[in-house]
Every structure is written in C-alpha cells, then in structure tokens.
Write an enzyme that holds these catalytic residues in place. Structure first.
Site, mmCIF file in Angstrom:
data_model
loop_
_atom_site.group_PDB
_atom_site.id
_atom_site.type_symbol
_atom_site.label_atom_id
_atom_site.label_comp_id
_atom_site.label_asym_id
_atom_site.label_seq_id
_atom_site.Cartn_x
_atom_site.Cartn_y
_atom_site.Cartn_z
ATOM 1 N N SER A 215 0.707 -1.198 0.045
ATOM 2 C CA SER A 215 -0.177 0.157 0.152
ATOM 3 C C SER A 215 0.806 1.282 0.044
ATOM 4 O O SER A 215 1.980 1.134 0.649
ATOM 5 C CB SER A 215 -0.735 -0.016 1.373
ATOM 6 N N TYR B 286 0.032 -0.275 10.545
ATOM 7 C CA TYR B 286 -0.336 -0.312 9.189
ATOM 8 C C TYR B 286 0.565 -0.188 8.247
ATOM 9 O O TYR B 286 1.216 -0.896 7.528
ATOM 10 C CB TYR B 286 -1.878 0.064 8.722
#
Length: 315
Positions: A161, A187
């Site tokens: 990501s 994350y």
C-alpha cells in the site's frame, strides 16, 4: 534473475483485472489468493479463473469464500475454484493449509490484510497488523516454498500500500511494546514489510525460478476500511488528489495484482514495486506515489527475513 529497466505496460489506473488477463492462458496453472472471499481478492480470483487457472480462495470465513467461489464459477465457467480455511493470525491455521497443499503452486497472491485496527495482539504478543499482514503471509509463503519451486517459474504477489510511506519497519520496537500504539503507523510498517519481503524472497529464491513483486492496488472502498471513519475516508480522498473520482472499483483495484501475477511483461522481473499497472519509481517528496527507499533496502529486507524466521521459531 531480474532486469534493470523499469517495466512499462499499456495499462493504466483505470484498467480492470479482466483487461489485464485478456489473451493470457493459465490452463494447467494453480493459484492461491489469500483474502479471496471479498474486495479485490474476489476480483483477483475471478480474473485468474477466467484465464483458466485452478484458483484456491484462502479465507477466514468459509461461508463467504464458498459464496465467492460459486459466483466466480458462475461468471467464468471455470469450476476449478476451490476454498481453503486460512486465518493468518493463527500459525496453526497457516500450517494446516501448507500441510494439505499437494503439488506445484504457480501463483501465490498474498492479498489478505487488516488496516488501521485498534491495538490488538496475538497469543504470541505480536501486534495484530504486523502479525496478519506480514508474519502470517511470511509463514505461508515460506511453508509453500517447495510447491512454488516445483512450479518452475512461480510468482509471488505481495499486496502492499502507499501507506508504507508512513513508516519503515521499526526493528527496535516492531510490536509497539515501548512506543505508543498508532494504528496508521502499525499499518504502514506492515505494508513496508510486504515490500521488503518481495525484495528478499526474490534474492533468496530467484534461482528456484520464484520471483516476488509488491504493489499498491489503489484506493478501493472495501471491508478493509471497516475500522476507519467516514471523516477519515474523506481526508484520504482529498489527499489522493482528486476526490471520489480517484477511488477505484474492486475490478480496477485487482488489476495491478493480476498484472504482477500473470503478465509476460514481467517475465524475469522480481523485487519491484508496482502501482496503477506500472512499475513505480522512488517516492518524490510531497507525493503519495512511488516507493520509500527504506522499503527497497536490501539490508533491511535481509534483517526482516531473519527477524521473521526467529519470531516463527520462537512461537
């Protein structure tokens, strides 16, 4: 093992996964897609099945996976769409899938993940996002190494990501035991680990014919964002540079994964980072595109592999 020029393709941010596999024949190939029961995982599985592959959807919720498999079969005519239970945060579940796999594996798409979750820990004390997004996939992929090597030209797809730009892997405190927990830093760290894994897997396994690449699928509204408020999603849309129009459909979001998994344009290519169906370059200050240098750092990639092996051994 790898080529040096940046890969360019005729595809774009708007390309769908089905458009990527047009003309590609995967008959006789076997694929596993983690998180294949929802979001871009379903569309990844659908495109691979449409191209003729046997596809196993590795899912936490079997009922959801079975519905997805039936729907993929109905839409593609391919009845070789299977479902296997997999909870990446449970090493026994990962080991069970590895133990039941028989024969070669040509494509492994490490797609499942959790995003910006509240602070949670596994029984081992591992921070849940790092445990799920990286360590579970690490255990799965290394466990399936023999099957990947037997395929003779296997590809491993590591779904990362742009959030990896938020944090390197903080080796001094990976599991937030001493620093305050931040869901987005956690994350981001796990997504950096996904890129580093592709770098080191390619270095270690290239001679086995196994190549791994990482990618940013794009911003797609799926169940992945279940922990994120609408206000935060609005901010993310604004940061993406163009409002809601810049959010992809799941079919578009799966395109880069499918490109990395299947395209002949990537023959011999490993340890790279892709976005919008193109190989990305280094991140430029003030942008949210490209890769952070720390995510492609060979020394960090080797260190992460060692730390991951030690973590699994200790568990």
């Amino acid at each position: 093992m790898t080529t040096s020029t940046r890969v360019s393709t005729p595809f774009s941010r708007d390309t769908t996964a089905m458009e990527v596999v047009r003309g590609i024949d995967l008959t006789g190939r076997r694929a596993v897609v983690t998180g294949g029961g929802s979001g871009i995982g379903v569309e990844t599985g659908r495109a691979l099945a449409a191209a003729g592959a046997e596809v196993t959807l590795a899912v936490r919720r079997l009922d959801q996976g079975q519905r997805a498999a039936a729907e993929i079969t109905a839409s593609t005519g391919n009845d070789r769409v299977l479902v296997a239970p997999l909870d990446l945060a449970d090493l026994a579940s990962v080991a069970a899938l590895v133990a039941t796999w028989d024969g070669p594996l040509h494509i492994l798409v490490n797609n499942a993940g959790i995003m910006a979750s509240p602070e949670t820990r596994t029984p081992q004390g591992w921070e849940m996002q790092f445990a799920t997004n990286h360590l579970g996939h690490f255990a799965l992929t290394t466990g399936l190494h023999r099957a990947l090597a037997a395929a003779g030209g296997a590809r491993v797809v590591s779904v990362s990501s742009a959030a990896h730009l938020r944090s390197p892997v903080v080796f001094e405190d990976i599991h937030f035991e001493r620093r305050p927990y931040d869901p987005w830093e956690a994350y981001g760290q796990s997504k950096t680990a996904n890129v580093l894994f592709a770098v080191e897997a390619t270095r270690r396994w290239g001679d086995d014919g196994i190549l791994a690449n990482a990618l940013m699928p794009g911003a797609i509204r799926t169940n992945l964002q279940r922990y994120i408020s609408e206000e935060e999603l609005d901010r993310m849309r604004a940061q993406s540079g163009g409002g809601a129009a810049y959010w992809k459909t799941p079919e578009q979001g799966a395109a880069t994964s499918v490109l990395v998994a299947t395209s002949p344009l990537l023959d011999g290519v490993g340890g790279r980072y892709f976005e919008d169906c193109q190989e990305a370059g280094p991140n430029q200050p003030g942008t949210r595109t490209g890769y952070a240098p720390y995510a492609m750092d060979a020394e960090a990639a080797q260190r992460l592999w060692q730390v991951s092996e030690e973590s699994l051994t200790a568990a």
